[in-house]
Enzyme design. Structure first.
Site, PDB file in Angstrom:
ATOM      1  N   LYS A 151       0.853  -1.187   0.000  1.00 22.96           N
ATOM      2  CA  LYS A 151       0.000   0.000   0.000  1.00 22.96           C
ATOM      3  C   LYS A 151       0.894   1.244   0.000  1.00 22.96           C
ATOM      4  CE  LYS A 151      -2.075   2.854   2.598  1.00 22.96           C
ATOM      5  NZ  LYS A 151      -1.870   4.079   1.784  1.00 22.96           N
TER       6      LYS A 151
ATOM      7  N   GLU B  23       8.772   0.465  11.432  1.00 28.23           N
ATOM      8  CA  GLU B  23       9.892   1.402  11.231  1.00 28.23           C
ATOM      9  C   GLU B  23       9.290   2.791  11.349  1.00 28.23           C
ATOM     10  OE1 GLU B  23      13.034   1.031  10.819  1.00 28.23           O
ATOM     11  OE2 GLU B  23      13.277  -1.069  10.294  1.00 28.23           O
TER      12      GLU B  23
ATOM     13  N   CYS C 236      13.113   9.821   8.233  1.00 26.68           N
ATOM     14  CA  CYS C 236      13.040   9.328   9.611  1.00 26.68           C
ATOM     15  C   CYS C 236      14.380   9.445  10.313  1.00 26.68           C
ATOM     16  CB  CYS C 236      12.603   7.872   9.603  1.00 26.68           C
ATOM     17  SG  CYS C 236      13.667   6.849   8.563  1.00 26.68           S
TER      18      CYS C 236
ATOM     19  N   GLU D  43       8.810  15.025  16.444  1.00 26.63           N
ATOM     20  CA  GLU D  43       9.364  14.909  15.098  1.00 26.63           C
ATOM     21  C   GLU D  43       8.655  15.915  14.186  1.00 26.63           C
ATOM     22  OE1 GLU D  43       8.198  11.557  12.661  1.00 26.63           O
ATOM     23  OE2 GLU D  43      10.263  11.283  12.004  1.00 26.63           O
TER      24      GLU D  43
HETATM   25  P1  NAD Z   1       1.866   7.921   8.246  1.00 21.30           P
HETATM   26  O1  NAD Z   1       1.992   7.101   9.458  1.00 21.30           O
HETATM   27  O2  NAD Z   1       0.890   9.041   8.248  1.00 21.30           O
HETATM   28  O3  NAD Z   1       1.476   7.032   6.980  1.00 21.30           O
HETATM   29  C1  NAD Z   1       2.288   5.950   6.547  1.00 21.30           C
HETATM   30  C2  NAD Z   1       1.440   4.968   5.783  1.00 21.30           C
HETATM   31  O4  NAD Z   1       0.483   4.421   6.677  1.00 21.30           O
HETATM   32  C3  NAD Z   1       0.653   5.566   4.618  1.00 21.30           C
HETATM   33  O5  NAD Z   1       0.649   4.653   3.548  1.00 21.30           O
HETATM   34  C4  NAD Z   1      -0.749   5.714   5.196  1.00 21.30           C
HETATM   35  O6  NAD Z   1      -1.759   5.665   4.225  1.00 21.30           O
HETATM   36  C5  NAD Z   1      -0.816   4.497   6.101  1.00 21.30           C
HETATM   37  N1  NAD Z   1      -1.795   4.602   7.191  1.00 21.30           N
HETATM   38  C6  NAD Z   1      -2.231   5.718   7.822  1.00 21.30           C
HETATM   39  N2  NAD Z   1      -3.140   5.403   8.761  1.00 21.30           N
HETATM   40  C7  NAD Z   1      -3.271   4.052   8.736  1.00 21.30           C
HETATM   41  C8  NAD Z   1      -4.057   3.119   9.468  1.00 21.30           C
HETATM   42  N3  NAD Z   1      -4.890   3.517  10.410  1.00 21.30           N
HETATM   43  N4  NAD Z   1      -3.943   1.813   9.188  1.00 21.30           N
HETATM   44  C9  NAD Z   1      -3.088   1.387   8.234  1.00 21.30           C
HETATM   45  N5  NAD Z   1      -2.328   2.226   7.493  1.00 21.30           N
HETATM   46  C10 NAD Z   1      -2.411   3.539   7.742  1.00 21.30           C
HETATM   47  O7  NAD Z   1       3.312   8.443   7.916  1.00 21.30           O
HETATM   48  P2  NAD Z   1       3.769   9.458   6.773  1.00 21.30           P
HETATM   49  O8  NAD Z   1       3.377  10.832   7.189  1.00 21.30           O
HETATM   50  O9  NAD Z   1       3.387   8.945   5.437  1.00 21.30           O
HETATM   51  O10 NAD Z   1       5.345   9.301   6.876  1.00 21.30           O
HETATM   52  C11 NAD Z   1       6.107  10.002   7.789  1.00 21.30           C
HETATM   53  C12 NAD Z   1       6.505   9.152   8.958  1.00 21.30           C
HETATM   54  O11 NAD Z   1       7.167   7.974   8.516  1.00 21.30           O
HETATM   55  C13 NAD Z   1       7.500   9.860   9.844  1.00 21.30           C
HETATM   56  O12 NAD Z   1       7.159   9.681  11.194  1.00 21.30           O
HETATM   57  C14 NAD Z   1       8.805   9.170   9.520  1.00 21.30           C
HETATM   58  O13 NAD Z   1       9.777   9.258  10.529  1.00 21.30           O
HETATM   59  C15 NAD Z   1       8.365   7.775   9.253  1.00 21.30           C
HETATM   60  N6  NAD Z   1       9.353   7.027   8.467  1.00 21.30           N
HETATM   61  C16 NAD Z   1      10.068   6.036   9.077  1.00 21.30           C
HETATM   62  C17 NAD Z   1      11.060   5.342   8.377  1.00 21.30           C
HETATM   63  C18 NAD Z   1      11.900   4.281   9.036  1.00 21.30           C
HETATM   64  O14 NAD Z   1      12.540   3.516   8.333  1.00 21.30           O
HETATM   65  N7  NAD Z   1      11.951   4.204  10.353  1.00 21.30           N
HETATM   66  C19 NAD Z   1      11.294   5.673   7.040  1.00 21.30           C
HETATM   67  C20 NAD Z   1      10.546   6.675   6.448  1.00 21.30           C
HETATM   68  C21 NAD Z   1       9.567   7.345   7.166  1.00 21.30           C
END
Ligand code: NAD
Length: 475
Positions: free
Chosen positions: A167, A242, A277, A378
């Site tokens: 997804k 992650e 991240c 963050e």
């Molecule tokens: P997010 O958590 O808003 O969304 C991530 C994904 O989760 C999207 O595809 C979204 O549609 C999905 N999602 C949202 N709500 C959901 C639910 N209730 N159930 C299932 N899926 C759901 O994050 P974002 O804003 O897209 O990305 C930023 C975040 O990602 C930051 O906190 C960043 O640090 C983190 N990140 C972590 C890593 C790592 O490797 N640790 C890498 C990149 C980004």
């Protein structure tokens, strides 16, 4: 979307527009998957994985390499779609397709390592383990590197004999749709499925589907915790996370100020607007080098070229979405209110080219303290906070004073201090005199609220398998 080898619309026929964050123009649309579509993908994946697994490691590895070659052939097209859909700048984004392909090749090479163990016993018994795939692995990805995550972070699950359901992020789904065409042409139907849509509907339906036991999530800590909860409400599931970070870069008094300044800027990932991240967004400087490092950082950050992400010379583009833009603006407000000292940036840029789009300036605040929101939360944006310390113990306490523990960097020429500090930092991925980089085969993941599990190394591949013990009675 890609379900069972077919490029399909969602059952409801609904779409979401994709917006170029640099211009706010609609540049494409993606189907909005619902629970019914998730079920269709699960059926397709369930039909596909036993045969995929039965192929054995050599044939799966061959297929993964072919997938990588096909992705590489369309690298330029993917790059253009990705830059327009994310707002990330084009020059460093060239590496994302390469990382995806490298990862496919890396896990193709590791597929023969899916070995079990034997255990010592009495003469008339033999005990061994087999590594078997879960069957279906769901990969839910964030918006900062959509294509890279869709390819690099599914390679291990595929190598282990699973079918995957990906997804992509709702704000930047378009590169995954190109990937859908590629996967359709080279992988067996149902082995690689892509469902576009938002988190609360498509994402949640994936997490709650009773036949998806293995969920690998990259995103925010808030969503990660929601996913753990939703998954647990349905079944016992293996969920790896992650998540975000508020990562420290700790520089000692002996470190070269010029090198520290350079590392601090590199560690902020301004090329994708700090939306990483692993960004070292808390720079903790020993008081002896504080002024010298800060001066050089401010000089460099204020010269960063903000503009069209498609221009190879651009240093920083727009925020990915209105949500991210609003979040950064809220930090501009709270940081000043909390008493941080604005050194550069801190506002929306002026000029006609920035009238449309989600633009903010690259920003540095000095004198940040644990009492401030900027210290703990963050931003996932281009805001570097700089704080100071004087004793080793103080630096340790400050470094660990947040809920996150993803990355941490230590800068000093004293190996004793470096090793002592790196062992004290409660972070999963650390550098000594380095910053930002991930290295092939080296595990990546977070302590504390930054996550559960490790990706990018061999253990990621093993995490997509279950061990079956076989006890053989010989008499
Ligand atoms: P997010 O958590 O808003 O969304 C991530 C994904 O989760 C999207 O595809 C979204 O549609 C999905 N999602 C949202 N709500 C959901 C639910 N209730 N159930 C299932 N899926 C759901 O994050 P974002 O804003 O897209 O990305 C930023 C975040 O990602 C930051 O906190 C960043 O640090 C983190 N990140 C972590 C890593 C790592 O490797 N640790 C890498 C990149 C980004």
């Amino acid at each position: 979307m890609l379900i069972g080898g077919e490029l399909v619309h969602s059952v409801t026929g609904e779409f979401d527009d994709s917006i170029n964050p640099a211009t706010e123009e609609v540049i494409g649309r993606s189907p909005r998957a619902s629970a019914e579509d998730v079920d269709r993908a699960v059926q397709a994946a369930n039909a596909a994985w036993p045969q995929w697994s039965a192929l054995g490691p050599a044939s799966r590895a061959k297929a993964l390499r072919a997938f990588g070659e096909a992705v590489q052939e369309r690298a330029e097209e993917i790059l253009h779609v990705e830059v327009k859909d994310t707002g990330n700048t084009i020059t460093p984004m060239r590496g994302d397709v390469g990382m995806g392909v490298t990862s496919l090749n890396y896990y193709a090479g590791l597929a023969h390592e899916l070995k079990g163990e034997t255990f010592p016993s009495t003469e008339d018994k033999l005990h061994l383990t087999l590594r078997e795939p879960y069957g279906i692995v769901a990969r839910i990805a964030p918006f900062n590197h959509p294509l890279m995550f869709a390819v690099a972070r599914t390679a291990a699950a595929l190598a282990a004999g699973n079918a995957v359901i990906v997804k992509p992020p709702e704000t930047s789904p378009l590169s995954a749709m190109v990937l859908a065409e590629i996967a359709q042409s080279v992988l067996p139907p149902g082995v690689f499925n892509i469902l576009t849509g938002d988190g609360p509907s498509a994402g949640d339906a994936i997490v709650r589907h009773p036949e998806i036991k293995r969920i690998a999530f990259i995103g925010s800590a808030k969503t990660g915790r929601m996913i753990q909860k939703a998954a647990a409400e349905v079944a016992v599931k293996h969920v790896t996370l992650e998540l975000g970070g508020k990562n420290p870069l700790i520089a000692f008094a002996d470190a070269d100020p010029a090198k520290v300044a350079e590392a601090a800027i590199k560690g902020m990932n301004f090329a994708w607007q700090g939306q990483s991240c692993g960004s070292t967004s808390r720079l903790l400087l020993h008081t002896d080098i504080y002024d010298a490092v800060l001066e050089q950082i401010v000089e460099k950050v204020s010269c960063l070229k903000l503009g069209d992400p498609m221009d190879p010379d651009t240093g920083m583009g727009p925020m990915n979405s209105l949500r991210q833009y609003d979040k950064v603006l809220s930090f501009f407000e709270s940081s000043v209110k909390d008493g941080a000292k604005l050194m550069t940036g801190g506002k929306v840029p002026e000029g006609t080219q920035f009238q449309k789009g989600f633009w903010v300036e690259p920003t540095v605040y000095a004198d940040i303290k644990p009492s401030m929101r900027l210290w703990h939360e963050e931003v996932f944006g281009p805001i570097l906070g700089v704080g100071r310390w004087s004793t080793f113990d103080e630096a340790v306490e400050l470094a660990n004073s947040v809920e996150y523990g993803l990355t941490g960097a230590v800068w000093t020429n004293n190996i004793h201090d470096a090793l002592k500090m790196v062992r004290k930092i409660r972070s999963g991925h650390t550098w000594i005199n380095g910053v930002g980089a991930h290295y092939l085969g080296v595990p990546f993941g977070g302590y504390k609220n930054s996550g559960v599990g490790r990706e990018e190394g061999i253990e990621e591949m093993f995490s997509y398998t279950e061990a079956k013990t076989v006890n053989i009675v010989l008499d």
